[in-house]
Design a protein around this motif. Sequence first.
Motif, PDB file in Angstrom:
ATOM      1  N   GLY A  14      62.659  59.840  88.404  1.00 25.23           N
ATOM      2  CA  GLY A  14      62.141  58.573  87.955  1.00 25.23           C
ATOM      3  C   GLY A  14      60.660  58.559  87.903  1.00 25.23           C
ATOM      4  N   SER A  22      65.331  60.463  84.819  1.00 23.42           N
ATOM      5  CA  SER A  22      65.723  59.187  84.926  1.00 23.42           C
ATOM      6  C   SER A  22      67.027  58.892  85.539  1.00 23.42           C
ATOM      7  CB  SER A  22      65.973  58.555  83.419  1.00 23.42           C
ATOM      8  OG  SER A  22      67.146  58.913  82.968  1.00 23.42           O
ATOM      9  N   HIS A  24      69.308  56.842  84.735  1.00 18.78           N
ATOM     10  CA  HIS A  24      70.476  56.858  83.937  1.00 18.78           C
ATOM     11  C   HIS A  24      71.180  58.374  83.929  1.00 18.78           C
ATOM     12  CE1 HIS A  24      70.517  52.827  82.735  1.00 18.78           C
ATOM     13  NE2 HIS A  24      69.148  52.810  82.479  1.00 18.78           N
ATOM     14  N   THR A  56      61.474  56.165  92.696  1.00 21.07           N
ATOM     15  CA  THR A  56      61.270  54.602  91.961  1.00 21.07           C
ATOM     16  C   THR A  56      62.298  53.586  92.058  1.00 21.07           C
ATOM     17  OG1 THR A  56      62.064  55.087  89.770  1.00 21.07           O
ATOM     18  CG2 THR A  56      59.773  55.681  90.109  1.00 21.07           C
ATOM     19  N   ASP A  57      61.972  52.421  92.249  1.00 22.78           N
ATOM     20  CA  ASP A  57      63.033  51.618  92.492  1.00 22.78           C
ATOM     21  C   ASP A  57      63.825  51.442  91.176  1.00 22.78           C
ATOM     22  OD1 ASP A  57      62.163  50.777  94.934  1.00 22.78           O
ATOM     23  OD2 ASP A  57      60.722  49.045  94.063  1.00 22.78           O
ATOM     24  N   LYS A  58      63.376  51.516  90.102  1.00 26.23           N
ATOM     25  CA  LYS A  58      64.193  51.810  88.909  1.00 26.23           C
ATOM     26  C   LYS A  58      65.095  52.771  88.802  1.00 26.23           C
ATOM     27  CE  LYS A  58      63.856  51.596  83.792  1.00 26.23           C
ATOM     28  NZ  LYS A  58      65.173  51.080  83.804  1.00 26.23           N
ATOM     29  N   GLN A  61      68.012  51.461  90.938  1.00 22.06           N
ATOM     30  CA  GLN A  61      68.489  50.526  90.263  1.00 22.06           C
ATOM     31  C   GLN A  61      69.533  51.352  89.298  1.00 22.06           C
ATOM     32  OE1 GLN A  61      69.046  47.179  90.601  1.00 22.06           O
ATOM     33  NE2 GLN A  61      67.704  47.173  92.442  1.00 22.06           N
ATOM     34  N   ASP A  62      69.217  52.286  88.488  1.00 18.06           N
ATOM     35  CA  ASP A  62      69.925  52.671  87.412  1.00 18.06           C
ATOM     36  C   ASP A  62      70.871  54.154  87.737  1.00 18.06           C
ATOM     37  OD1 ASP A  62      68.231  51.141  85.594  1.00 18.06           O
ATOM     38  OD2 ASP A  62      66.867  52.860  85.081  1.00 18.06           O
ATOM     39  N   THR A  97      68.884  48.619  99.301  1.00 20.57           N
ATOM     40  CA  THR A  97      69.089  48.283  97.563  1.00 20.57           C
ATOM     41  C   THR A  97      70.277  48.220  97.303  1.00 20.57           C
ATOM     42  OG1 THR A  97      66.984  49.337  97.256  1.00 20.57           O
ATOM     43  CG2 THR A  97      68.232  48.650  95.281  1.00 20.57           C
TER      44      THR A  97
END
Length: 106
Positions: A14, A22, A24, A56-58, A61-62, A97
């Motif tokens: 990420g 990523s 995703h 990364t936090d993203k 999350q993803d 998370t």
Amino acid sequence: MNIELANELSPAPGACACYQTSGHFFLESLLSPKFESAKAENRMLRIDLDGVWGMTDKFIQDSFVALSSVHSAFVVAEHLIISASDNEALKARIWLTIFNSSKFIK
């Protein structure tokens, strides 16, 4: 069943804007298919974070949170082991998370 994240995706998932690192991409290409297989076979999927510098936090999350939104945090916890001998803080951050962002029952 294992995923060695640093070798199979990136040591810094990420961190760059490229799709191949990523959350995703990780979810679609590795995490979800292997999780589905592990769940169907009533086995555990081990995510090895050794060699991962950060995340990364993203990305969390993803990938991990997105998986738990489909299956619930409880089901994810039943079939997922996160291994991080050199980064226990990252392991804890992922689980916190997941559980703070997800439904527990589905």
